[in-house]
Structure formats: C-alpha cells, structure tokens
Design a protein around this motif. Structure first.
Motif, PDB file in Angstrom:
ATOM      1  N   ASP A 448       0.826  -1.209   0.000  1.00  0.00           N
ATOM      2  CA  ASP A 448       0.000   0.000   0.000  1.00  0.00           C
ATOM      3  C   ASP A 448       0.863   1.263   0.000  1.00  0.00           C
ATOM      4  O   ASP A 448       1.823   1.365   0.765  1.00  0.00           O
ATOM      5  N   ASP A 449       0.528   2.218  -0.868  1.00  0.00           N
ATOM      6  CA  ASP A 449       1.274   3.482  -0.927  1.00  0.00           C
ATOM      7  C   ASP A 449       1.172   4.296   0.365  1.00  0.00           C
ATOM      8  O   ASP A 449       1.983   5.186   0.603  1.00  0.00           O
ATOM      9  N   ALA A 450       0.188   3.984   1.206  1.00  0.00           N
ATOM     10  CA  ALA A 450      -0.006   4.746   2.447  1.00  0.00           C
ATOM     11  C   ALA A 450       1.173   4.596   3.403  1.00  0.00           C
ATOM     12  O   ALA A 450       1.329   5.395   4.332  1.00  0.00           O
ATOM     13  N   ILE A 451       2.028   3.591   3.156  1.00  0.00           N
ATOM     14  CA  ILE A 451       3.119   3.402   4.122  1.00  0.00           C
ATOM     15  C   ILE A 451       4.140   4.541   4.082  1.00  0.00           C
ATOM     16  O   ILE A 451       4.816   4.794   5.056  1.00  0.00           O
ATOM     17  N   ARG A 452       4.202   5.268   2.946  1.00  0.00           N
ATOM     18  CA  ARG A 452       5.120   6.416   2.924  1.00  0.00           C
ATOM     19  C   ARG A 452       4.692   7.450   3.967  1.00  0.00           C
ATOM     20  O   ARG A 452       5.517   8.026   4.675  1.00  0.00           O
ATOM     21  N   LYS A 453       3.386   7.646   4.074  1.00  0.00           N
ATOM     22  CA  LYS A 453       2.846   8.594   5.052  1.00  0.00           C
ATOM     23  C   LYS A 453       3.171   8.110   6.477  1.00  0.00           C
ATOM     24  O   LYS A 453       3.611   8.890   7.318  1.00  0.00           O
ATOM     25  N   MET A 454       2.995   6.805   6.722  1.00  0.00           N
ATOM     26  CA  MET A 454       3.294   6.258   8.046  1.00  0.00           C
ATOM     27  C   MET A 454       4.769   6.427   8.405  1.00  0.00           C
ATOM     28  O   MET A 454       5.109   6.839   9.512  1.00  0.00           O
ATOM     29  N   GLN A 455       5.654   6.122   7.434  1.00  0.00           N
ATOM     30  CA  GLN A 455       7.094   6.261   7.689  1.00  0.00           C
ATOM     31  C   GLN A 455       7.455   7.731   7.933  1.00  0.00           C
ATOM     32  O   GLN A 455       8.265   8.043   8.808  1.00  0.00           O
ATOM     33  N   SER A 456       6.838   8.632   7.163  1.00  0.00           N
ATOM     34  CA  SER A 456       7.123  10.073   7.315  1.00  0.00           C
ATOM     35  C   SER A 456       6.704  10.558   8.704  1.00  0.00           C
ATOM     36  O   SER A 456       7.412  11.355   9.333  1.00  0.00           O
TER      37      SER A 456
END
Length: 516
Positions: A448-456
């Motif tokens: 899921d692309d949402a993991i970039r937001k989580m990592q940020s």
C-alpha cells in the motif's frame, strides 16, 4: 547429523562420505584448491543455511514475516531493503515517492531496525542484508541494536552485501564515486576484523550481473575480477589477507542449465583459491570461496506461474550439488508480485525436501569424476580466465567498469539471449512454446502506498523526541572524518546511536564525496 552415523540407501547400501578414483586422491573436498567443496564432510557435517529473502512495506510488517519464516524452519534471515533505503534517502524525501516499502523494507533510523528485529535475538540467528551504497549505515544500525540487546559483538554473525562494483556494472544503486565507495568498503573490512570478527564483510555478487543478462561464464569472471579488486584495495590499506579474506563471501545466481551451473560453482572455488594464493594468502580459510546462492529471478515467468516451482527445484538442486553454503529459493509468484506467504512456504519446503528426502547430501560432491562435469568445469574455468586476463590488462575491475567494458559485455549477452527467445531458438515453456490462454492471476501481494505517510510520521516523531544536539555533533564529526582519512565506521555507529537518520548520514557523505 552424528559424524559416526551410518548412512544407507533405501536398499541398505552404505554410502561413503566421499568417492574418488585411486589416481585422484589429491583432489579431495576441504583441501586446496577446494574444487570439490570447502569442507571435508560438507552437508554430512552441517546442512546449508536455508535463508528466505524477505522485507517489504514497514519494519512492523517485515517483522511478522520473519517470525513466520522462523516458525516454518528457516535458520537464517535475509533482508531486502526498499529503493530509497538502498540509495540513501529517507522515506519522507521527495525522490522516495512511490517507492517506499515496494521492493523491500523501509529503514530510516535505528528505531526502524529495533522494530524490524523485535522479539528476535540477533545472537541466535545469522542475518544477510542485501545493501550496498548504504551498507556501512545499515551495518552500524545492526551493531547498535546488537549492543542494545546485550549481545557479544565478537559472536554475532551474518553478511552485508557491500559490493559496490557490481552496482556500477549491473544494478545502479550507487551514490558516491568509485574511490570513496571503495574506501567505505575497506573501512568496513578493517572495523569488523577488530570489532565483529565473525561478520562476513562483503558478499561479492554475481547474482545481479547474471540478472542483468550475462552468461554463466561472464557471471563467474566479472564476480571474481571484482573480488580481486577488493582484495587489492584491502591490501593497499595494509590489511592482512589471511585475516580479512576469511570474511569475504560470494553471492551467485543459479539458472536452469543444470550441469553448467554445477560446473560453474566448482570452477569458482578452484579459481578463487588460486587468486588468493597469488595475492599472498597462505591460510586455507583465506583461500576458500564461501557462497550464498539464489535461484534465478529472471528465469521465472508470469505465464503459468506454477511451472516456476519446477524451475526453482531444478535450480536449487544444482546449487546443492555445486556445494553452496546457503540458499534462497524464489517464490513461484515472483514474476507477478512480491511472494505471498504460501509461495514463500513452498520455496522453503523445496529446500527441505532436497535436504532430507533426495539423498544428494549423503556424500560429498557426488558428481565428481563424471567425464562431462569435469570437462565442463575445466572449460568454464578457461573461458572465465580469458575475461579475467583481459580485465587485468585494463588495470582491474574498477578500470574496466569506468571504461564501460563489463557493462557492454553484459548488454551484448542480454540482447543475444532475448533474440534467441524471440526466434524460438531458446525454449521457455509456457511462453514461446506450450503456451495457453490464461486467466488473470488471483491472489498477488500488493504494498500500500499509504506506508510512505506512516514512515514520514515516524520520522517526524523521531526528530521531535531525539536529542538534536547529539545528532548535530555526531554528524559534524562524521563530516570531518570523511574529509580526512580516518575509518568512518565508528563515526557512523555513533551517528545511528544518536538516532540520526539514514538520509542525514548519506547527505553528510554526499557533501564530502559528491555523487556519481
């Protein structure tokens, strides 16, 4: 397996540890030049390490997969990192968009490393990390975590790929120019020889050379030429070849031409023994070529994906008959996506069936003395030596890469191979012969692309809570050391322990070394 245990076939015929002709007694496993294996008893003494390559999405998700693999009987972990981590960008960097967690796990700081190995004692496992340009940083994080767990650094073991030359030649995840990149590699050699002596400080990789389209002979030649360049760089730094060469390991591909692959591995051991001897190695441990094998990713097809189980089994069997020390078997669905848990389990079971049911581990180098295998081993060695001689004449692997020689040779072979597939001269079952109408694949693995937001968000929280003075001080000292000649690893360890991020450390080094 007990050393004195009698091994018999299903018919009760006893299997000897090794078979040899009376005229060939000087060519035994565990003895120079190690053509027949690096240990006298090979798998009768200890099976190869069954490693499954895993890492995707976040550290939390990868940690779950590691616990699953360990519960299924894996005895070594192999970590895949995402592209931003491989090229020194944090997950919140603009260039990381669309790539976070896709081809491996996103690791931005020591905090992520702590999550990645939560519930796993580093002293009890071996870990292989497929990382090159940022290898010193990931190794520093692993060391920092081992210290936090209270492990004895002199006892922890594993492998860091740390092979930058094949990145310039075949893969592309380099950051700095060749000279400072080589400095970082030899800094790792020097640091680990003193502080983490059981760590394999480089995994000289033919795998990616082969995946880029080389032949088996080119994979062997270019990998050993790169290995020779690392030996010389370490010798130039004043390191003792009898010490550091014991911690070099190799990483080879195993494609589908069964006998060619077996002969390639036998030739590799013999050639490396002579190369190390010529450069001054006298300790047998420093003359041995130890290697990990992965089955051929580029041989897997999206069409009729279950056929890949047979391909992987064939390749895994060749790697075992060739004497590998550790093995990763690809998931049958990898041409479609990252492997599902079901595919990862079948890949592991493939190794276990070879180890415990096939009988190929009962005697050492069972194909030795085959007219075909011995002749093929000699021919592969001779063909690879021609390439190495040519690279030596250019001034070594670094010069050959700078002159684009190795890259052009690989590109020519890749083009020729593709032509053979398109004309049908080379048969790929289910692709250019025995094809059929297929339905779209069912369950494939998606990140899921949402993991970039989580990592940020994790990075923002880390930066708000860490001691920023410690971070600034450690990064400042790293920059000064990089501009000088000191070994950089202690400075990188201090930086990661202050929770500096991977991107911050890479940016300091970019500022001093420049980008390639």
């Amino acid at each position: 397996m007990a050393a004195d245990k009698k091994i018999v076939t299903t018919s009760g015929i006893e299997i000897k540890e090794v078979y040899t002709e009376p005229s060939n007694m000087n060519e035994l496993p565990g003895a120079f030049p190690f053509t027949r294996g690096i240990q006298k008893d090979m798998y009768r003494g200890k099976p190869w390490t069954m490693r499954q390559y895993a890492g995707f999405s976040t550290a939390e998700e990868s940690n779950k997969r590691y616990h699953y693999l360990l519960s299924q009987g894996t005895n070594g972990l192999s970590v895949a990192f995402d592209l931003p981590t491989q090229i020194g960008y944090d997950s919140d960097h603009a260039l990381a968009e669309g790539e976070v967690g896709k081809v491996g796990v996103a690791i931005d700081s020591l905090k992520d490393m702590e999550i990645l190995f939560a519930g796993i004692e580093l002293k009890d496992i071996t870990t292989s990390m497929t990382i090159n340009a940022t290898a010193p940083v990931l190794l520093a994080m692993y060391i920092a975590l081992a210290k936090k767990q209270g492990a004895d650094l002199r006892q922890i073991s594993g492998t860091i790929q740390n092979d930058i030359l094949k990145e310039y030649a075949a893969r592309g995840t380099y950051i700095y120019p060749p000279a400072p990149s080589m400095r970082l590699i030899t800094d790792v050699f020097e640091y680990c020889s003193k502080e983490v002596p059981k760590w394999n400080t480089i995994s000289i990789s033919g795998y990616h050379i082969r995946e880029a389209g080389s032949t088996a002979v080119q994979e062997l030649a270019f990998t050993l030429a790169n290995g020779k360049a690392y030996l010389k760089a370490a010798l130039d730094k004043g390191l003792d070849i009898n010490v550091f060469a014991k911690r070099l390991s190799f990483f080879f591909n195993c494609h589908s031409n069964f006998f060619e692959e077996i002969a390639k591995f036998r030739a590799a051991r013999r050639m490396w023994a002579h190369i190390t001897q010529q450069l001054g190695a006298t300790d047998p441990g420093a003359q041995k070529l130890r290697f990990h094998t992965q089955t051929g990713g580029s041989t897997l097809t999206a069409q009729q994906p279950l056929n890949n189980i047979i391909r992987v089994s064939n390749q895994a069997m060749a790697a075992v008959l060739g004497g590998t020390q550790s093995l990763h078997t690809n998931g049958y669905d990898e041409a479609l996506s990252l492997p599902t848990e079901a595919a990862a389990k079948i890949a592991l079971r493939t190794q276990q069936i070879i180890a415990f049911e096939s009988g190929v581990t009962d005697t050492v180098d069972p194909l030795a003395g085959s007219y075909f295998i011995e002749a093929l081993t000699d021919e592969i060695e001779a063909a690879a030596q021609l390439y190495i001689d040519k690279i030596d004449a250019m001034g070594g692997a670094v010069k050959a890469i700078e002159q684009d020689y190795i890259q052009q040779e690989i590109a020519t072979s890749a083009y020729q191979y593709q032509q053979e597939i398109e004309t049908g001269e080379k048969v790929i079952v289910g692709v250019n012969r025995f094809a059929q109408q297929e339905e779209a694949p069912g369950s494939v693995f998606r990140v899921d692309d949402a993991i970039r937001k989580m990592q940020s968000e994790k990075i923002a929280e880390l930066k708000a809570t860490r001691n920023s003075e410690d971070v600034e001080k450690s990064l400042h000292l790293l920059g000064i050391a990089a501009a000088g000649t000191e070994n950089l690893i202690p400075f990188i360890v201090t930086s990661v322990e202050s929770y500096a991020t991977l991107g911050e450390i890479a940016d300091v080094l970019r500022g001093v070394f420049g980008e390639y």
